[in-house]
Design an enzyme around this catalytic site. Sequence first.
Site, PDB file in Angstrom:
ATOM      1  N   ARG A   1     -13.720   0.028  -2.736  1.00  0.00           N
ATOM      2  CA  ARG A   1     -13.156   0.182  -1.392  1.00  0.00           C
ATOM      3  C   ARG A   1     -12.979   1.657  -1.022  1.00  0.00           C
ATOM      4  O   ARG A   1     -11.870   2.124  -0.799  1.00  0.00           O
ATOM      5  CB  ARG A   1     -11.825  -0.560  -1.250  1.00  0.00           C
ATOM      6  CG  ARG A   1     -11.932  -2.050  -1.505  1.00  0.00           C
ATOM      7  CD  ARG A   1     -10.619  -2.763  -1.225  1.00  0.00           C
ATOM      8  NE  ARG A   1     -10.737  -4.188  -1.487  1.00  0.00           N
ATOM      9  CZ  ARG A   1      -9.741  -5.062  -1.341  1.00  0.00           C
ATOM     10  NH1 ARG A   1      -8.553  -4.635  -0.927  1.00  0.00           N
ATOM     11  NH2 ARG A   1      -9.921  -6.338  -1.599  1.00  0.00           N
TER      12      ARG A   1
ATOM     13  N   ASP B   1       0.854  -1.176   0.000  1.00  0.00           N
ATOM     14  CA  ASP B   1       0.000   0.000   0.000  1.00  0.00           C
ATOM     15  C   ASP B   1       0.899   1.239   0.000  1.00  0.00           C
ATOM     16  O   ASP B   1       2.029   1.194   0.509  1.00  0.00           O
ATOM     17  CB  ASP B   1      -0.869   0.058   1.259  1.00  0.00           C
ATOM     18  CG  ASP B   1      -1.572  -1.258   1.547  1.00  0.00           C
ATOM     19  OD1 ASP B   1      -2.117  -1.851   0.592  1.00  0.00           O
ATOM     20  OD2 ASP B   1      -1.566  -1.676   2.725  1.00  0.00           O
TER      21      ASP B   1
ATOM     22  N   ASP C   1      -4.549   1.571   3.640  1.00  0.00           N
ATOM     23  CA  ASP C   1      -5.261   0.461   4.281  1.00  0.00           C
ATOM     24  C   ASP C   1      -5.059   0.522   5.784  1.00  0.00           C
ATOM     25  O   ASP C   1      -3.940   0.804   6.270  1.00  0.00           O
ATOM     26  CB  ASP C   1      -4.774  -0.881   3.740  1.00  0.00           C
ATOM     27  CG  ASP C   1      -5.359  -1.209   2.372  1.00  0.00           C
ATOM     28  OD1 ASP C   1      -6.083  -0.361   1.808  1.00  0.00           O
ATOM     29  OD2 ASP C   1      -5.068  -2.305   1.863  1.00  0.00           O
TER      30      ASP C   1
ATOM     31  N   ASP D   1      -1.373  -2.386  -4.351  1.00  0.00           N
ATOM     32  CA  ASP D   1      -2.431  -2.861  -3.458  1.00  0.00           C
ATOM     33  C   ASP D   1      -3.299  -1.656  -3.105  1.00  0.00           C
ATOM     34  O   ASP D   1      -3.851  -1.022  -3.988  1.00  0.00           O
ATOM     35  CB  ASP D   1      -1.819  -3.536  -2.241  1.00  0.00           C
ATOM     36  CG  ASP D   1      -2.834  -4.366  -1.461  1.00  0.00           C
ATOM     37  OD1 ASP D   1      -3.951  -4.568  -1.958  1.00  0.00           O
ATOM     38  OD2 ASP D   1      -2.517  -4.806  -0.348  1.00  0.00           O
TER      39      ASP D   1
END
Length: 471
Positions: free
Chosen positions: A342, A247, A290, A286
Site C-alpha cells: 500500500r 491509523d 489513510d 492499521d
Amino acid sequence: MHLDAPSRPRRGARLAAVVAAGTVALTTLAVAPAHAGGRGDEHRPSHRDGRDLGREVLGPRDGWAAANGGTTGGSTADAAHVFTVETWAELRAALGGTGARTDTTPRIVYVKGEIDAFDAGEGRRLTCEDFASQVPVGGDPSVTFSMDDYIAAYDPAVWGTADPAGPLEDARVAAAALQAKQTQQHVGSNVTIVGLGDDARIVGANIRVRDARNVILRNLTFSDAYDCFPQWDPTDGETGNWNSAYDNVSVWTSTNVWVANSTFDDGDHPHESLPEVFGRPFEVHDGLLDITHSSNYVTVSYNRFLNHDKTMLIGSSNNRPADVGTLKVTIHHNLWEGVGQRAPRVRYGQVHVYNNLYVQAEDDDDLFQYYWGPGTESSLYVENNAFTLQKGTPASAILTNWGATRFTEKGTWVNGRPVSVLDAFLAAGGAPFGSDAGWTPTYVERVDPTNRVASIVRKEAGAGRYVERRS
C-alpha cells in the site's frame, strides 16, 4: 492475555511478545509523561532557520490540494487561536476538545517535544489494562476483559470460521471504545498543526481529519497508533487476519488537506516485534496515513513512511459509488522504506505519484508484498519514481492489479537503471490494464529527473529536515 507490566521511564511504549502454549503475553511499558507545557498566543518559529511554518500555505500548483481554492490551513488565525502545546490534554484543548470535528475557527497549533496520547495527566500513563479493567464480561463486575480468554474462545480450532460474537466480543468492543475516547482526536477545518524544531512527536494517537476542509499537518513524527484490542476476522483472506482500528493519521470525508515534512512509523512496536496468533501477525496497527470516505484534494509531500505493513490506503471500499469523482491525491518526494504494501493502494481516485523513493529493507522478514496497488475504478499516474530492491526481488513485484483498468507509468528507475515496471508486470503474467490513466496531472510544481530523486528525498523528506524549497 496479560496487557501490562510495571512502568519504567522511557520514551514510547514497548511491546514484548511471547508465544507459548497458545498464549500470548503482550507487555506494554508505561513512559514518563511529557513535561507539562502551556498554551500560548506567541507566534513561534517552527524550525531552527527561524521560518514560521505555522503561517505558510501550500503553493498554488503543489498537487491536488492546490485545487478547489487551495490549502491555507490555520494561517489566518488570530492571536487568541495560536497555541503551543506540550501535553495530550493541551493538544486536544487547542484543537477544540470534543467539539473539534465541527469547529471551523482558524487556528495554529505548535507541538513542542513528545506528546503521548496515553497520558492521563498528573504523571500517570494509561495502559491497555486500564481500559480492559473497566469492562466487565457478561455483566459480572468481578470479571474483566482478557485478551487471553478472547484468543482461547475464538481459536479457529474451537470457534470455527464464523465472526466472533458473544460476551467476550462485546467486551472487546467496549474496551476499544474506551481507548478511542482517550487516544483518538479529531481535527476540524482551517487548522495547521506543526512541530517545533526537530523532535516534535505525537505518539499512540489516531489523529483523524474528518468532515473537515483546509487542514495542514507539518514537521511532526506520528508514531505508534497502538490498538490494545485488535479484532480477529477469520474471513479476511485465506486464513484470517487480526485487524486494528487506528491509523497514525486518518483523512475521512475531508477536502484540501496537505500533509508534509513529517515522519510516520510504528515506534517501539515495529512489525517484526509482533507475535503470531492463529498463524497470523497479532497486528496492533492499521495504516500510517489513510485517505478514505470520499476525501478529496489532498497533497502528501516530503514525508518518511518507515517499517510498516499496510502503509497508505486511498479509498475504503470496492463498492462505494459516493467515491466516484473524489479521492484526488498527489504523492510526491516521499521516502517509503521497509514497508510491506500500500504505497499506495488506490480505489476510485485520480492519484499522481511522482518523485518518490522506495527502499526495500535488507531483511524485511517476508514483509514486502508490493508498492503500487491500483484497484477498482482508479486512475493511477506514476512518474519519475526510484526504487532500491533487494537481490532476488523482480521489478514486476512493485506493481499489482486489484481490478484497475487504467494506469500510466513514466520514468521509473530500479536499482539505478531505467525500467518499465508495467512491462515487467505484464511479462510476469500480471493482469493487464485496458488503457492509460486517462488523465494528465496539471497541479505540479516540478517533476525532478529520476536520477536526482534519491538524493533530494534523503535530504529533504521527513520531520526535522525541512529546507528551503528549491527554485
